[in-house]
Motif scaffolding. Structure first.
Motif, PDB file in Angstrom:
ATOM      1  N   ARG A 118      21.458  45.362  40.552  1.00  0.00           N
ATOM      2  CA  ARG A 118      22.439  44.283  40.377  1.00  0.00           C
ATOM      3  C   ARG A 118      23.789  44.684  40.959  1.00  0.00           C
ATOM      4  O   ARG A 118      24.441  43.890  41.657  1.00  0.00           O
ATOM      5  CB  ARG A 118      22.595  43.957  38.894  1.00  0.00           C
ATOM      6  CG  ARG A 118      23.553  42.789  38.611  1.00  0.00           C
ATOM      7  CD  ARG A 118      23.748  42.600  37.126  1.00  0.00           C
ATOM      8  NE  ARG A 118      24.420  43.765  36.536  1.00  0.00           N
ATOM      9  CZ  ARG A 118      24.593  43.925  35.231  1.00  0.00           C
ATOM     10  NH1 ARG A 118      24.125  43.036  34.375  1.00  0.00           N
ATOM     11  NH2 ARG A 118      25.226  44.995  34.780  1.00  0.00           N
ATOM     12  N   ALA A 119      24.207  45.930  40.723  1.00  0.00           N
ATOM     13  CA  ALA A 119      25.492  46.392  41.247  1.00  0.00           C
ATOM     14  C   ALA A 119      25.478  46.429  42.772  1.00  0.00           C
ATOM     15  O   ALA A 119      26.461  46.054  43.426  1.00  0.00           O
ATOM     16  CB  ALA A 119      25.828  47.766  40.679  1.00  0.00           C
ATOM     17  N   ARG A 121      23.665  44.561  44.703  1.00  0.00           N
ATOM     18  CA  ARG A 121      23.715  43.160  45.149  1.00  0.00           C
ATOM     19  C   ARG A 121      25.142  42.635  45.082  1.00  0.00           C
ATOM     20  O   ARG A 121      25.634  42.007  46.031  1.00  0.00           O
ATOM     21  CB  ARG A 121      22.798  42.313  44.269  1.00  0.00           C
ATOM     22  CG  ARG A 121      22.741  40.828  44.690  1.00  0.00           C
ATOM     23  CD  ARG A 121      22.151  39.995  43.581  1.00  0.00           C
ATOM     24  NE  ARG A 121      23.026  39.967  42.411  1.00  0.00           N
ATOM     25  CZ  ARG A 121      22.604  40.067  41.147  1.00  0.00           C
ATOM     26  NH1 ARG A 121      21.329  40.210  40.871  1.00  0.00           N
ATOM     27  NH2 ARG A 121      23.478  40.021  40.156  1.00  0.00           N
ATOM     28  N   ASP A 122      25.830  42.896  43.972  1.00  0.00           N
ATOM     29  CA  ASP A 122      27.194  42.400  43.809  1.00  0.00           C
ATOM     30  C   ASP A 122      28.148  43.011  44.832  1.00  0.00           C
ATOM     31  O   ASP A 122      29.157  42.390  45.191  1.00  0.00           O
ATOM     32  CB  ASP A 122      27.706  42.700  42.395  1.00  0.00           C
ATOM     33  CG  ASP A 122      27.014  41.861  41.332  1.00  0.00           C
ATOM     34  OD1 ASP A 122      26.360  40.858  41.694  1.00  0.00           O
ATOM     35  OD2 ASP A 122      27.125  42.207  40.146  1.00  0.00           O
ATOM     36  N   ALA A 147      29.850  49.656  44.282  1.00  0.00           N
ATOM     37  CA  ALA A 147      28.668  49.434  43.451  1.00  0.00           C
ATOM     38  C   ALA A 147      28.587  50.468  42.336  1.00  0.00           C
ATOM     39  O   ALA A 147      28.242  50.146  41.189  1.00  0.00           O
ATOM     40  CB  ALA A 147      27.402  49.481  44.309  1.00  0.00           C
ATOM     41  N   LEU A 150      30.851  49.382  39.735  1.00  0.00           N
ATOM     42  CA  LEU A 150      30.448  48.142  39.055  1.00  0.00           C
ATOM     43  C   LEU A 150      29.296  48.336  38.070  1.00  0.00           C
ATOM     44  O   LEU A 150      29.118  47.524  37.163  1.00  0.00           O
ATOM     45  CB  LEU A 150      30.038  47.091  40.088  1.00  0.00           C
ATOM     46  CG  LEU A 150      31.132  46.543  40.994  1.00  0.00           C
ATOM     47  CD1 LEU A 150      30.530  45.521  41.954  1.00  0.00           C
ATOM     48  CD2 LEU A 150      32.250  45.918  40.182  1.00  0.00           C
ATOM     49  N   ASP A 153      29.756  47.821  34.423  1.00  0.00           N
ATOM     50  CA  ASP A 153      30.335  46.536  34.010  1.00  0.00           C
ATOM     51  C   ASP A 153      31.806  46.691  33.635  1.00  0.00           C
ATOM     52  O   ASP A 153      32.229  46.354  32.523  1.00  0.00           O
ATOM     53  CB  ASP A 153      29.550  45.931  32.836  1.00  0.00           C
ATOM     54  CG  ASP A 153      28.142  45.534  33.221  1.00  0.00           C
ATOM     55  OD1 ASP A 153      27.951  45.043  34.350  1.00  0.00           O
ATOM     56  OD2 ASP A 153      27.225  45.743  32.401  1.00  0.00           O
ATOM     57  N   MET A 177      34.177  40.228  48.900  1.00  0.00           N
ATOM     58  CA  MET A 177      33.486  40.769  47.733  1.00  0.00           C
ATOM     59  C   MET A 177      34.455  40.925  46.561  1.00  0.00           C
ATOM     60  O   MET A 177      34.152  40.575  45.425  1.00  0.00           O
ATOM     61  CB  MET A 177      32.862  42.111  48.075  1.00  0.00           C
ATOM     62  CG  MET A 177      32.089  42.737  46.932  1.00  0.00           C
ATOM     63  SD  MET A 177      31.752  44.469  47.251  1.00  0.00           S
ATOM     64  CE  MET A 177      33.406  45.131  47.182  1.00  0.00           C
ATOM     65  N   SER A 180      35.276  37.636  45.036  1.00  0.00           N
ATOM     66  CA  SER A 180      34.148  37.169  44.226  1.00  0.00           C
ATOM     67  C   SER A 180      34.168  37.815  42.853  1.00  0.00           C
ATOM     68  O   SER A 180      33.927  37.169  41.829  1.00  0.00           O
ATOM     69  CB  SER A 180      32.828  37.466  44.949  1.00  0.00           C
ATOM     70  OG  SER A 180      31.719  37.133  44.151  1.00  0.00           O
ATOM     71  N   LEU A 181      34.472  39.118  42.815  1.00  0.00           N
ATOM     72  CA  LEU A 181      34.578  39.808  41.529  1.00  0.00           C
ATOM     73  C   LEU A 181      35.719  39.219  40.706  1.00  0.00           C
ATOM     74  O   LEU A 181      35.592  39.017  39.496  1.00  0.00           O
ATOM     75  CB  LEU A 181      34.805  41.301  41.748  1.00  0.00           C
ATOM     76  CG  LEU A 181      33.651  42.084  42.370  1.00  0.00           C
ATOM     77  CD1 LEU A 181      34.094  43.511  42.679  1.00  0.00           C
ATOM     78  CD2 LEU A 181      32.436  42.099  41.437  1.00  0.00           C
ATOM     79  N   ARG A 184      34.847  36.171  38.955  1.00  0.00           N
ATOM     80  CA  ARG A 184      33.968  36.397  37.797  1.00  0.00           C
ATOM     81  C   ARG A 184      34.724  37.011  36.620  1.00  0.00           C
ATOM     82  O   ARG A 184      34.126  37.298  35.587  1.00  0.00           O
ATOM     83  CB  ARG A 184      32.823  37.319  38.199  1.00  0.00           C
ATOM     84  CG  ARG A 184      31.789  36.646  39.100  1.00  0.00           C
ATOM     85  CD  ARG A 184      30.827  37.655  39.679  1.00  0.00           C
ATOM     86  NE  ARG A 184      30.479  38.708  38.740  1.00  0.00           N
ATOM     87  CZ  ARG A 184      29.963  39.887  39.088  1.00  0.00           C
ATOM     88  NH1 ARG A 184      29.770  40.152  40.371  1.00  0.00           N
ATOM     89  NH2 ARG A 184      29.656  40.783  38.175  1.00  0.00           N
TER      90      ARG A 184
END
Length: 248
Positions: A118-119, A121-122, A147, A150, A153, A177, A180-181, A184
Motif C-alpha cells: 500500500r505504501a 502504491r501511495d 514509501a 508512509l 501511517d 504525490m 495527493s497525500l 488525504r
C-alpha cells in the motif's frame, strides 16, 4: 498533531550557531514550506523535530510533550525523508526496504507485506516491490524513501530538499504525490530552497536566516519580502505566486 520548536539553540563544535533561538510551530494537516539561504539552519531544525539532533537550549514539543519523552511514538507519527535517499535504504528489494521500518511493531509477515504494498502504491511505485532497491533511479529512490515513511501511517511527513537531483518530470511527479497525500489529510513539511517548484501549493512559508525564523506566514503575505530574505521569485505582485509550481 502540534509540533513546536521553542528557542532552539544548536552550536557546532567549530562554533557555528546552526540554530540561534529558533521558534516555529506547525499543526497538521498542513502543506508548509521551510526555506532560507544555504546554511540558515533548515536541515538542523527539521532533524530536531524527530529527535535526530539535541538542542543545547530550548525544546521540541509534540502535542505539548518534550520529544525526548515520546521519541518512538513521534517517529511513528512523523515520517522523515533524508536529503540523500540512499542513506535510509536498508532492504535489498523495494518491498523489503519498506517493511523494515515496521518489522518490530507488525510481527505478522503477511500484514507487513500488505502495508508495504500500500505504501509503495501511495508513493507511485506500485509493482516495484520485487525490484532491487539499488537498481532504482534517483527519483524512484526518493519515492521509495517516501514509501518507507508512509508505511507507519504518519500524520506528518518531513522531506529535506526532496527535489535535489530530479529532472522536471521527476519533480512534478513527486509534487503530485505530496499533494495527493495532503488531500488525504497527511501533513507535509517541505524543507527546500527550490520555491519555484512548489510554493504555489503551500498554505504557509517559514524562512530561516542565521538560525532564526525571520518570516512566517501565508506565501502571498510574504511575497514582497522574499527578495530581502534571500529567496527568488518572479518579478511582479503576488498574483504571480501561482506560477511557482512544476506541475504542468
Amino acid at each position: 498533531m502540534r509540533l513546536e520548536a521553542r528557542g532552539l539553540v544548536r552550536i557546532f563544535p567549530d562554533g557555528t550557531r546552526a540554530l540561534d533561538g529558533a521558534d516555529l510551530e506547525l499543526r497538521t494537516p498542513c502543506f508548509m514550506v521551510l526555506s532560507g539561504p544555504n546554511g540558515s539552519g533548515k536541515t538542523v531544525l527539521a532533524r530536531h523535530f524527530v529527535g535526530l539532533e539535541k538542542p543545547q537550549a530550548g525544546a521540541v514539543l509534540v502535542d505539548g510533550v518534550p520529544v525526548e519523552r515520546c521519541l518512538a511514538e513521534t517517529r511513528r507519527r512523523v515520517g522523515f525523508v533524508f536529503q540523500e535517499p540512499e542513506h535510509q535504504i536498508l532492504g535489498i528489494t523495494a518491498g523489503e526496504d519498506v517493511e523494515f521500518g515496521i518489522r518490530v511493531r507488525v510481527p505478522d509477515r503477511g500484514e507487513r507485506r500488505r502495508r508495504a504494498l500500500r505504501a509503495l502504491r501511495d508513493a507511485g511505485l506500485a509493482g516495484s516491490e520485487d525490484r532491487l532497491a539499488s537498481s532504482l533511479s534517483g527519483g524512484q529512490k526518493r519515492r521509495l524513501a517516501v514509501a518507507s515513511a508512509l508505511v507507519s501511517d504518519p500524520e506528518l511527513v518531513i522531506l529535506d530538499e526532496p527535489f535535489n537531483g530530479l529532472d522536471p518530470a521527476g519533480a512534478s511527479g513527486l509534487l503530485r504525490m505530496l499533494l495527493s497525500l495532503r488531500d488525504r489529510g497527511v501533513g507535509i513539511l517541505l524543507v527546500t530552497h527550490d520555491l519555484e517548484k512548489c510554493l504555489a501549493h503551500a498554505d504557509r512559508l517559514a524562512v530561516l536566516d542565521s538560525g532564526r525564523v525571520a518570516a512566517d506566514g501565508p506565501p502571498a503575505e510574504l511575497w514582497d519580502r522574499l527578495p530581502s530574505l534571500g529567496l527568488r521569485r518572479p518579478p511582479g505582485g503576488s498574483g504571480r505566486l501561482e506560477e511557482m509550481t512544476w506541475l504542468d
